[in-house]
Design an enzyme around this catalytic site. Sequence first.
Site, short mmCIF file in Angstrom:
data_model
loop_
_atom_site.label_atom_id
_atom_site.label_comp_id
_atom_site.label_asym_id
_atom_site.label_seq_id
_atom_site.Cartn_x
_atom_site.Cartn_y
_atom_site.Cartn_z
CE1 TYR A 69 -0.58 9.36 -65.76
CE2 TYR A 69 0.50 9.00 -67.86
CZ TYR A 69 -0.15 9.84 -66.98
OH TYR A 69 -0.37 11.15 -67.33
CG HIS A 126 2.67 13.48 -63.02
ND1 HIS A 126 2.56 12.15 -63.34
CD2 HIS A 126 1.53 14.05 -63.48
CE1 HIS A 126 1.40 11.94 -63.95
NE2 HIS A 126 0.76 13.09 -64.04
N1 LIG Z 1 0.02 15.60 -66.62
C1 LIG Z 1 -1.10 15.19 -66.07
O1 LIG Z 1 -1.38 15.43 -64.89
C2 LIG Z 1 -2.07 14.43 -66.93
C3 LIG Z 1 -3.42 14.29 -66.51
C4 LIG Z 1 -4.30 13.60 -67.35
C5 LIG Z 1 -3.84 13.06 -68.54
N2 LIG Z 1 -2.53 13.19 -68.90
C6 LIG Z 1 -2.02 12.57 -70.15
O2 LIG Z 1 -2.83 12.96 -71.23
C7 LIG Z 1 -3.38 11.80 -71.87
C8 LIG Z 1 -4.72 12.14 -72.46
O3 LIG Z 1 -5.60 12.59 -71.45
P1 LIG Z 1 -7.17 12.56 -71.66
O4 LIG Z 1 -7.64 11.16 -71.74
O5 LIG Z 1 -7.77 13.44 -70.63
O6 LIG Z 1 -7.30 13.21 -73.13
P2 LIG Z 1 -8.56 13.72 -73.94
O7 LIG Z 1 -8.05 14.02 -75.30
O8 LIG Z 1 -9.30 14.79 -73.22
O9 LIG Z 1 -9.57 12.49 -73.95
C9 LIG Z 1 -9.30 11.28 -74.61
C10 LIG Z 1 -10.58 10.50 -74.62
O10 LIG Z 1 -11.51 11.14 -75.49
C11 LIG Z 1 -12.46 10.21 -75.91
N3 LIG Z 1 -13.00 10.63 -77.21
C12 LIG Z 1 -12.32 10.87 -78.34
N4 LIG Z 1 -13.14 11.25 -79.34
C13 LIG Z 1 -14.38 11.22 -78.82
C14 LIG Z 1 -15.67 11.48 -79.37
N5 LIG Z 1 -15.81 11.89 -80.64
N6 LIG Z 1 -16.72 11.36 -78.55
C15 LIG Z 1 -16.58 10.97 -77.25
N7 LIG Z 1 -15.39 10.68 -76.68
C16 LIG Z 1 -14.29 10.82 -77.46
C17 LIG Z 1 -11.66 8.90 -76.04
O11 LIG Z 1 -12.52 7.86 -75.62
P3 LIG Z 1 -12.23 6.33 -76.05
O12 LIG Z 1 -11.08 5.87 -75.18
O13 LIG Z 1 -13.52 5.64 -75.75
O14 LIG Z 1 -11.87 6.35 -77.49
C18 LIG Z 1 -10.44 9.10 -75.14
O15 LIG Z 1 -10.32 8.16 -74.09
C19 LIG Z 1 -3.38 10.74 -70.78
O16 LIG Z 1 -3.47 9.43 -71.26
C20 LIG Z 1 -2.06 11.05 -70.12
O17 LIG Z 1 -0.99 10.52 -70.88
C21 LIG Z 1 -1.65 13.89 -68.12
#
Ligand SMILES: NC(=O)c1ccc[n+]([C@@H]2O[C@H](COP(=O)([O-])OP(=O)(O)OC[C@H]3O[C@@H](n4cnc5c(N)ncnc54)[C@H](OP(=O)(O)O)[C@@H]3O)[C@@H](O)[C@H]2O)c1
Length: 308
Positions: A69, A126
Amino acid sequence: MALLKITNQSCTSILLTTMANTRIKLNDNTSIPLLGFGTGTAHYQKDAQDSVADAIIAGFTHLDGAQFYQNEDSLGAGIVASGKPREKLFVTTKLAKPAEGKTVRDTLVESLAKLQLDYVDLFLIHTPLQFNAEPGALKAVWKEMEAVKKEGLARSIGVSNFRPTQLREVIDGAEILPSVNQIEFHPHVYKEVLPTLELQKEYGIITASYGGLSPVFRVKGGPLDPVLASIAKRLSDTTGKPFNEAQVLFLWQREKGVVIVTTTGNKSRLTEYLNTFDAPRLTDLEIASIDEAGSKEHHRFFVRVITV
Ligand SMILES: NC(=O)c1ccc[n+]([C@@H]2O[C@H](COP(=O)([O-])OP(=O)(O)OC[C@H]3O[C@@H](n4cnc5c(N)ncnc54)[C@H](OP(=O)(O)O)[C@@H]3O)[C@@H](O)[C@H]2O)c1
């Protein structure tokens, strides 16, 4: 009276925050808080200092970072800015392929310097895809992961984006089992990941999710929408507090025994996320209806390479 009201509110807030921070036991006798705040996706390659500090001040104790990241320094700065004692926090980072001539330990020491920490609570490989070009490479990396745990640089070690074949490769001959596999997890991939979950159950490996809210913003208009909306309405009607579809997805993940890693770029969502776990349990029928509606369409948004 006013004082009593404030005291009650702050007690309630502490209680709700505590529920989001419920500890899930890991197979190495450590534990991990249920809800994590991520510094990838919305914060990928961005300065996450303010968002991390806001998340911790709102009540998050579990922070998820990664070398990939390119913002571990701002994760560290956010922790410092929050003023929260380090021992009250759970910090994860993830291994990217070490540069030529560097060891896994070298990269973790660099991460720790950026994070301003002496140890991470969890260190994950990762993705296996960076390490499985040569036979035996994953096993060799796992040996190095075991060594950093033994040295105390990482309290727990685990993997991310591993499918059963890759998990078996690491488990076979391991001195220390992976404690966690962090994978894309939501109702549109649930059926596909069942074999991974089955294998993990055998070895006590906990699933951590990412992408769990994908059905509310990465794919819309599908069979899940009315199901999530109707459960959100039932929760709102039962509790007299507003619940939305994203919160229903968090509750569904909790019912699946998954540690939830989410994030937001929007400070106002932090309390909503943390307060979710105050909700009543989903019923068996509601869980089954989410499983069924999710299985009608397959959507994977992250690592798409298929290795079973
Ligand atoms: N290990 C891996 O390969 C890997 C891959 C991907 C992610 N990750 C980790 O997991 C974390 C989370 O991943 P993710 O972003 O995919 O998680 P997620 O929980 O699927 O999505 C989070 C997003 O949901 C949006 N959201 C929340 N409530 C909402 C609603 N009511 N309506 C519309 N949108 C809504 C938010 O937007 P807003 O920002 O606009 O509030 C937020 O950016 C990452 O930051 C990272 O640390 C790891």
